[in-house]
Design a protein around this motif. Structure first.
Motif, PDB file in Angstrom:
ATOM      1  N   SER A 146       0.831  -1.214   0.000  1.00  0.00           N
ATOM      2  CA  SER A 146       0.000   0.000   0.000  1.00  0.00           C
ATOM      3  C   SER A 146       0.862   1.260   0.000  1.00  0.00           C
ATOM      4  CB  SER A 146      -0.975  -0.007   1.174  1.00  0.00           C
ATOM      5  OG  SER A 146      -0.317   0.330   2.365  1.00  0.00           O
ATOM      6  N   SER A 148       3.873   1.400  -1.315  1.00  0.00           N
ATOM      7  CA  SER A 148       4.781   1.412  -2.468  1.00  0.00           C
ATOM      8  C   SER A 148       4.199   1.991  -3.745  1.00  0.00           C
ATOM      9  CB  SER A 148       5.235  -0.012  -2.769  1.00  0.00           C
ATOM     10  OG  SER A 148       4.204  -0.712  -3.431  1.00  0.00           O
ATOM     11  N   GLY A 149       2.898   2.263  -3.771  1.00  0.00           N
ATOM     12  CA  GLY A 149       2.275   2.800  -4.982  1.00  0.00           C
ATOM     13  C   GLY A 149       1.823   1.723  -5.956  1.00  0.00           C
ATOM     14  N   VAL A 150       2.177   0.478  -5.712  1.00  0.00           N
ATOM     15  CA  VAL A 150       1.913  -0.583  -6.681  1.00  0.00           C
ATOM     16  C   VAL A 150       0.419  -0.840  -6.866  1.00  0.00           C
ATOM     17  CG1 VAL A 150       1.922  -2.645  -5.198  1.00  0.00           C
ATOM     18  CG2 VAL A 150       2.917  -2.766  -7.496  1.00  0.00           C
ATOM     19  N   TYR A 152      -1.843   1.125  -7.475  1.00  0.00           N
ATOM     20  CA  TYR A 152      -2.427   1.946  -8.539  1.00  0.00           C
ATOM     21  C   TYR A 152      -1.950   1.535  -9.925  1.00  0.00           C
ATOM     22  CZ  TYR A 152      -4.724   5.035  -5.214  1.00  0.00           C
ATOM     23  OH  TYR A 152      -5.556   5.542  -4.248  1.00  0.00           O
ATOM     24  N   LEU A 153      -1.250   0.408 -10.003  1.00  0.00           N
ATOM     25  CA  LEU A 153      -0.852  -0.115 -11.317  1.00  0.00           C
ATOM     26  C   LEU A 153      -1.779  -1.227 -11.776  1.00  0.00           C
ATOM     27  CD1 LEU A 153       3.041  -0.372 -10.975  1.00  0.00           C
ATOM     28  CD2 LEU A 153       1.668   1.489 -11.908  1.00  0.00           C
ATOM     29  N   THR A 154      -2.433  -1.883 -10.828  1.00  0.00           N
ATOM     30  CA  THR A 154      -3.262  -3.052 -11.109  1.00  0.00           C
ATOM     31  C   THR A 154      -4.735  -2.668 -11.048  1.00  0.00           C
ATOM     32  OG1 THR A 154      -1.556  -4.518 -10.232  1.00  0.00           O
ATOM     33  CG2 THR A 154      -3.790  -5.386 -10.259  1.00  0.00           C
ATOM     34  N   PRO A 163      -4.439  -4.259  -4.582  1.00  0.00           N
ATOM     35  CA  PRO A 163      -3.213  -4.990  -4.249  1.00  0.00           C
ATOM     36  C   PRO A 163      -3.092  -6.245  -5.105  1.00  0.00           C
ATOM     37  CG  PRO A 163      -4.590  -4.649  -2.298  1.00  0.00           C
ATOM     38  CD  PRO A 163      -5.419  -4.306  -3.491  1.00  0.00           C
TER      39      PRO A 163
END
Lengths: 380, 380
Positions: A146, A148-150, A152-154, A163
């Motif tokens: 949460s 790390s920004g990841v 918002y990529l998926t 997530p």
């Protein structure tokens, strides 16, 4: 002979990230001894996955800790600590994932340990590094994701942050720890010098996004843009994504829009001649593709698309995968026998060596199962 | 001194998976020479990420191939092949990610190479292994994800299959290849024996799901069940998930439902006393949590939840992360200078050794930039 035979690893780890590194080391031939607190053992024994427990430990614990030994010690007890330090003197590697400060208090920090054993590879995983505002937070997979920004990529453009649906920060940081340990061992064998290896959940999640972060840092602060529907990569052009057909889903990875239009039998794609538009008009192009694909079954389209050399595939769920010939031929399942005689199925090591797949037969140990035997062997 | 100094790696790889392994090896101190076809170099130079190209190669290529050298050779040309074989005789490691059969045709397969250099670690990544129905398919990240079942673990219950929004199969198989190579080097240093190391995108995606697959195989064929809203892990109980607040999103990882009810000031949770219901009634419990959290801002709730020892965090996007003190203190950015003098920003290696972060200064090479120099050095 497995490559790490003769390497002794002491694992002062709990939950998933640290034990996943130990798992790879034992798969590759190392002897891994878990140092656990008496009676309850490490916390990971109680992780509840679908309420499945076997021989008093969770199924996940058995999968993660197969083929390891268990030695119990109370690290706050002086006598136990003396024995643990004797073991450390014989070890090639020790790993821990305590929060910053804990090993210092116990007198088991790297500065103390390297005096006892200058050749040792001392490897640690923290949540977020040892300094800064997050250093004292619990190191936990979902939190690392949460932050790390990841998330918002998926998922699609209007979806909430999404997530990855498994412990990717734990597992990925475990692979980095293993890499650091193995590199350290190569140097230690040649020079006699040990090393301190440090990784963290957050840094591993940042590394996983090196592509997106590099783009963001260099491209006039490009923000990742998830596709409106069927997003599979926020930085890639159409047609990269997931599409619904009449009877399921398929993915299309790489294709020229011209070839795609021809395979789909539609003239609507001809206006996207300039390759720049494949990114800029991604959502529109993906919608056009969707409008075509929904009309026929997946197998119909796969044949049409592959005939044009378009890289595409049907989407399977876990059940479809496991029953597919392509999975079965990999021989991925292995059966472990637990201390109580029960058997469990799990996956094998994904690395093949000299055309051999690596299988184990032993499940995870009971708490302290090997304490007496290890005490005898090492004169503790 | 970096641990892999003195190790020579020849990289016959393209795109992402293979080069990501070479990247970790160069970060850890190895000398990595890319063997590229003349003129165009490897395919990955043209991967289009947001239309960003620098010095004729894509930004992604520069990030993935920093600090490597480039030697050009036409592997179908007899004279070039002789020179490449001379290099192979001096190398500790060679890697490739050609499809099964290609290296055999070129006479660069492991059986041939181990006669030339019995100590070499010969490492390959394929898409799906070397046999079976998928062996000849293009090895591509999104295809490996779609086959592997992982797309049904991410996203919410009614969502279509949802890939992870980055090249997780490429990157994860790259870490496995690195692990195999390093383990092989440890053994090769001690015994003088080389090894063939093989991994594949699909096997790495299966390994990533070891938790879910193990559960599926042992738990009466338990199928993964994504949560109705805010799914973060198909095999874990409530409250594990993502929640909307009045001004953003937060994640809650671990908590007892009793503590949670108290922190949220709601009595509605008291009926979920039995821990088994936290899994069985996951969607209902998550909805109750959502109904509370939406009423106030994230910071309000984080304070309330943390006071109860509940593991939770705000959700950040990439921009929020990069501007956060917690990211900046990690010192993750590094600046590379390309051959044309331009500078790009990218992320550093996530492994720290002896309290040192590992930074590079050199960008990726131009095609054949080091051919002459290498020819001279190795008398080619």
């Amino acid at each position: 002979m497995l490559p790490l035979e003769g390497i002794l690893v002491l694992e002062f780890c709990q939950y998933m990230a640290g034990p996943s590194a130990g798992l790879k080391l034992t798969d590759l031939g190392a002897r891994v001894i878990k140092i656990e607190r008496p009676k309850f053992g490490e916390e990971g024994r109680q992780i509840n996955i679908k309420n499945l427990f076997i021989d008093d430990s969770s199924l996940l614990f058995h999968a993660l800790n197969r083929n390891k030994e268990s030695y119990t010690a109370n690290l706050k007890d002086e006598e136990d600590l003396i024995n643990v330090k004797k073991l450390i003197q014989k070890a090639n590697v020790m790993t821990h994932n305590f929060r910053p400060g804990v090993m210092e208090t116990l007198g088991l920090d790297y500065k103390t340990i390297k005096v006892l054993n200058p050749k040792i590879i001392y490897a640690t995983i923290t949540g977020y590094g040892t300094i800064g505002p997050w250093a004292k937070k619990p190191g936990q997979d979902l939190l690392a994701q949460s932050i790390s920004g990841v998330t918002y990529l998926t998922g699609d453009k209007e979806d909430p942050p999404t997530p990855m649906g498994l412990a990717v920060a734990d597992i990925f940081s475990g692979t980095h720890l293993t890499q650091g340990i193995l590199a350290g061992l190569i140097r230690s064998t040649q020079t006699g010098k040990g090393a301190l290896i440090e990784v963290s959940l957050l840094e591993s999640m940042i590394d996983l996004q090196f592509e997106g972060i590099t783009t963001y840092l260099n491209g006039d602060k490009y923000k990742p843009t998830r596709a409106r529907n069927g997003n599979a990569h926020a930085f890639l052009s159409a047609p990269y994504g997931v599409y619904k057909t009449n009877d399921g889903f398929l993915v299309i990875a790489l294709a020229s829009i011209k070839d795609l239009g021809e395979a789909l039998g539609s003239k609507a794609f001809t206006k996207y001649k300039n390759q720049k538009t494949w990114f800029e008009k991604k959502d529109d192009i993906m919608e056009l593709i969707n409008n075509c694909l929904i009309k026929e079954n997946s197998s119909y389209w796969i044949e049409k698309l592959e005939a044009k050399g378009i890289v595409c595939e049907e989407v399977f769920n876990l059940e479809q995968l496991i029953h597919h010939e392509g999975y079965q031929i990999l021989n991925f399942d292995q059966v472990l026998t637990l201390t109580n005689g029960e058997k469990i199925h799990t996956t094998r090591c994904p690395i093949r060596i000299n055309e051999n797949k690596i299988f184990s037969t032993e499940g995870a140990p009971r708490v302290g199962e090997h304490t007496d035997q290890i005490a005898k062997e090492f004169n503790l």
